[in-house]
Motif scaffolding. Structure first.
Motif, short mmCIF file in Angstrom:
data_model
loop_
_atom_site.label_atom_id
_atom_site.label_comp_id
_atom_site.label_asym_id
_atom_site.label_seq_id
_atom_site.Cartn_x
_atom_site.Cartn_y
_atom_site.Cartn_z
N ILE A 81 15.45 -18.09 16.14
CA ILE A 81 15.79 -18.75 17.25
C ILE A 81 17.22 -18.88 17.51
CG2 ILE A 81 15.56 -21.18 18.52
CD1 ILE A 81 12.88 -21.13 17.48
N ARG A 82 17.90 -19.25 16.47
CA ARG A 82 19.40 -19.40 16.48
C ARG A 82 19.97 -18.04 16.90
NH1 ARG A 82 19.01 -19.69 10.80
NH2 ARG A 82 19.22 -21.75 10.57
N ASN A 83 19.47 -16.90 16.64
CA ASN A 83 20.18 -15.64 16.94
C ASN A 83 19.62 -15.10 18.11
OD1 ASN A 83 21.84 -15.65 14.60
ND2 ASN A 83 19.96 -14.89 13.52
N SER A 84 18.79 -15.72 19.03
CA SER A 84 18.19 -15.13 20.14
C SER A 84 19.09 -15.66 21.16
CB SER A 84 16.79 -15.73 20.35
OG SER A 84 16.61 -16.98 20.74
N LYS A 85 18.78 -15.25 22.66
CA LYS A 85 19.41 -15.67 23.78
C LYS A 85 19.09 -16.98 24.10
CE LYS A 85 16.57 -12.95 27.00
NZ LYS A 85 16.47 -12.04 27.96
N PHE A 86 18.06 -17.59 23.57
CA PHE A 86 17.27 -18.84 24.04
C PHE A 86 17.95 -19.86 22.53
CE2 PHE A 86 14.64 -15.49 24.91
CZ PHE A 86 14.43 -15.58 26.51
N THR A 87 19.14 -19.83 22.19
CA THR A 87 19.46 -20.92 21.09
C THR A 87 19.79 -21.97 21.69
OG1 THR A 87 20.66 -21.10 19.29
CG2 THR A 87 21.85 -20.05 21.21
N GLY A 88 19.70 -23.05 21.07
CA GLY A 88 20.24 -24.51 21.40
C GLY A 88 19.54 -25.69 20.87
N ASP A 89 19.57 -26.55 20.34
CA ASP A 89 19.02 -27.88 20.03
C ASP A 89 18.14 -28.31 20.76
OD1 ASP A 89 20.20 -27.31 17.37
OD2 ASP A 89 21.68 -28.71 17.70
N ASP A 90 18.43 -28.55 22.15
CA ASP A 90 17.40 -28.93 23.24
C ASP A 90 16.30 -28.01 23.49
OD1 ASP A 90 18.37 -26.98 24.92
OD2 ASP A 90 19.77 -28.40 25.91
N MET A 91 16.26 -26.92 23.24
CA MET A 91 15.08 -25.87 23.27
C MET A 91 14.68 -25.66 24.52
SD MET A 91 14.16 -25.02 20.17
CE MET A 91 13.98 -25.26 18.49
N ARG A 143 7.90 -29.20 30.18
CA ARG A 143 8.42 -30.14 29.15
C ARG A 143 7.71 -30.50 28.05
NH1 ARG A 143 7.63 -35.69 32.75
NH2 ARG A 143 5.65 -35.15 32.35
N LEU A 144 6.41 -30.27 28.02
CA LEU A 144 5.62 -30.46 26.87
C LEU A 144 5.69 -29.52 25.80
CD1 LEU A 144 2.03 -31.50 28.39
CD2 LEU A 144 3.46 -33.00 26.95
N CYS A 145 6.17 -28.19 26.45
CA CYS A 145 6.52 -27.28 25.48
C CYS A 145 7.70 -27.32 24.72
CB CYS A 145 6.71 -25.82 26.20
SG CYS A 145 7.25 -24.25 25.23
N ARG A 146 9.01 -27.95 25.61
CA ARG A 146 10.11 -28.16 24.95
C ARG A 146 10.11 -29.24 24.01
NH1 ARG A 146 13.87 -31.65 26.66
NH2 ARG A 146 12.84 -32.21 28.61
N TRP A 147 9.08 -30.39 24.28
CA TRP A 147 9.14 -31.35 23.14
C TRP A 147 8.41 -30.72 21.90
CZ3 TRP A 147 6.41 -35.64 26.47
CH2 TRP A 147 7.40 -36.30 27.35
N ARG A 148 7.41 -29.87 21.82
CA ARG A 148 6.79 -29.37 20.96
C ARG A 148 7.65 -28.52 20.09
NH1 ARG A 148 1.69 -29.73 24.08
NH2 ARG A 148 0.44 -31.15 22.94
#
Length: 289
Positions: A178-188, A77-82
Motif C-alpha cells: 500500500i505504501r508503494n501504490s498510488k493510494f498511499t496515505g495514513d487516512d486510507m 466510509r466503512l471501507c476506509r474505517w476498516r
C-alpha cells in the motif's frame, strides 16, 4: 428581585446559548480507531430542526439519486474505517486480471473464481495461525474486461505476494505494498474510494469535468472478521469555523461542504496521533465540496 425569588442572574454565555435555540444544534460523530491513534470525526447541523431561517419541515422521502449517493458515501466510509483499523502501509494491494479466454460469463462465475482462489489462500494463513483480512471489488469494464482489486493482510513471514500469485490461475497478478501504490496515505481515503467504485463512478478529466463511467457492474465485499467500534455522537453549542486538533494529533484529511437540505455547513476530518518513529506530518488536505 432575584434575591427574593431565590433566582440569580444567568451568566452572559448561558443567555447566548439559550438564544441560539435548537435550530443551531450541531452534532459531532466520532469513532476511535487503532486504540485512539486515529480519530475520524463528522460535524453537522441537526437536520431535525429545519434549515437556517426556516421552520421545521415535514420529512420527505429522499429521491433515488440521493439514496444512491448516501449509500455510496457510507460504503466508502466503512471501507476506509476498516482499512485504517486492520491494515498497515506494508500490507498488499493486489489486482487479479483475466486472460481473454478465461473471462467469466457472469458476475456469479466471477464470484466463484474469487472464492476458489481465496480458499487456497485461507488454507495457508490458517495453517500458519495468521489472521486474514481482505477487502475486494470485482469489476467488469464497459468493454468486457474483468478484474478483481483486493487489499489483503501481509503474512508474518512477508510472503503474501507469492501466495496470492500462486492462488490465481485465471490471468495476471499485480502486487504492490500500500505504501508503494498510488493510494498511499495514513487516512486510507484514496484506497477506500478505489475499492468501492461502481457503475456510477466517473473519473474526473484533466479539465475538471466528469468522464464516462468505465465500469459496467461491480461486486464489493469484505471478510467478516473486521468488526468496528461504535461511533459516539455528542452535541456542540455552535459551529466552529476552524478545527483545532487535540494536542499530539494532526489533521490528515478534511472535507467541508454545504448540506443542500439544511443549508448549513458540514465537515468530516481524520485526526492521527503524531509518532516520531514512523509517521511524518503531511500537509493538511482540505477539500471543499
Amino acid at each position: 428581585k432575584s434575591r427574593k425569588t431565590g433566582l440569580f442572574k444567568a451568566p452572559a454565555h448561558l443567555i447566548k446559548i439559550l438564544k441560539l435555540g435548537y435550530r443551531d444544534m450541531v452534532k459531532r460523530k466520532k469513532i476511535r480507531l487503532r486504540h485512539g491513534d486515529v480519530l475520524d470525526v463528522e460535524e453537522y447541523h441537526d437536520g431535525n430542526y429545519g434549515g437556517k431561517g426556516k421552520t421545521r419541515q415535514k420529512k420527505e422521502k429522499p429521491m433515488k439519486e440521493q439514496v444512491r449517493l448516501i449509500n455510496r458515501r457510507n460504503k466508502a466510509r466503512l471501507c476506509r474505517w476498516r482499512l485504517i483499523q486492520y491494515f498497515d502501509q506494508g500490507d498488499l494491494f493486489i489486482t487479479w486480471t483475466y486472460e481473454v479466454g478465461n473471462r467469466p460469463p457472469s458476475m456469479i462465475e466471477a464470484l466463484k473464481d474469487f472464492q476458489r482462489a481465496m480458499a487456497k489462500i485461507r488454507k495457508i494463513y490458517r495453517m500458519r495461525g495468521a489472521p486474514i483480512y481482505w477487502i475486494r471489488n470485482i469489476e467488469r469494464g464497459t468493454k468486457g474486461a474483468w478484474h478483481i482489486h483486493l487489499a489483503i493482510k501481509q503474512t508474518p513471514e512477508g510472503d503474501a505476494a507469492a501466495i496470492v500469485t500462486k492462488a490465481w490461475t485465471k490471468g495476471g497478478t499485480y502486487v504492490a505494498e500500500i505504501r508503494n501504490s498510488k493510494f498511499t496515505g495514513d487516512d486510507m481515503e484514496q484506497l477506500a474510494n478505489y475499492l468501492t467504485k461502481d457503475e456510477h463512478t466517473a473519473e474526473i478529466k484533466t479539465d475538471g469535468t466528469p468522464g464516462k463511467p468505465r465500469i459496467a457492474e461491480s461486486s464489493y465485499n469484505t471478510s467478516r472478521n473486521m468488526p468496528l467500534p461504535e461511533p459516539k455522537t455528542d452535541k456542540l453549542v455552535r459551529w466552529k469555523p476552524e478545527v483545532k486538533p487535540p494536542k499530539g494529533y494532526y489533521i490528515a484529511r478534511m472535507h467541508e461542504g454545504i448540506n443542500p437540505v439544511t443549508g448549513f455547513l458540514y465537515r468530516s476530518y481524520t485526526l492521527i496521533r503524531l509518532k516520531t518513529q514512523e509517521r511524518k506530518k503531511p500537509p493538511n488536505r482540505v477539500r471543499r465540496c
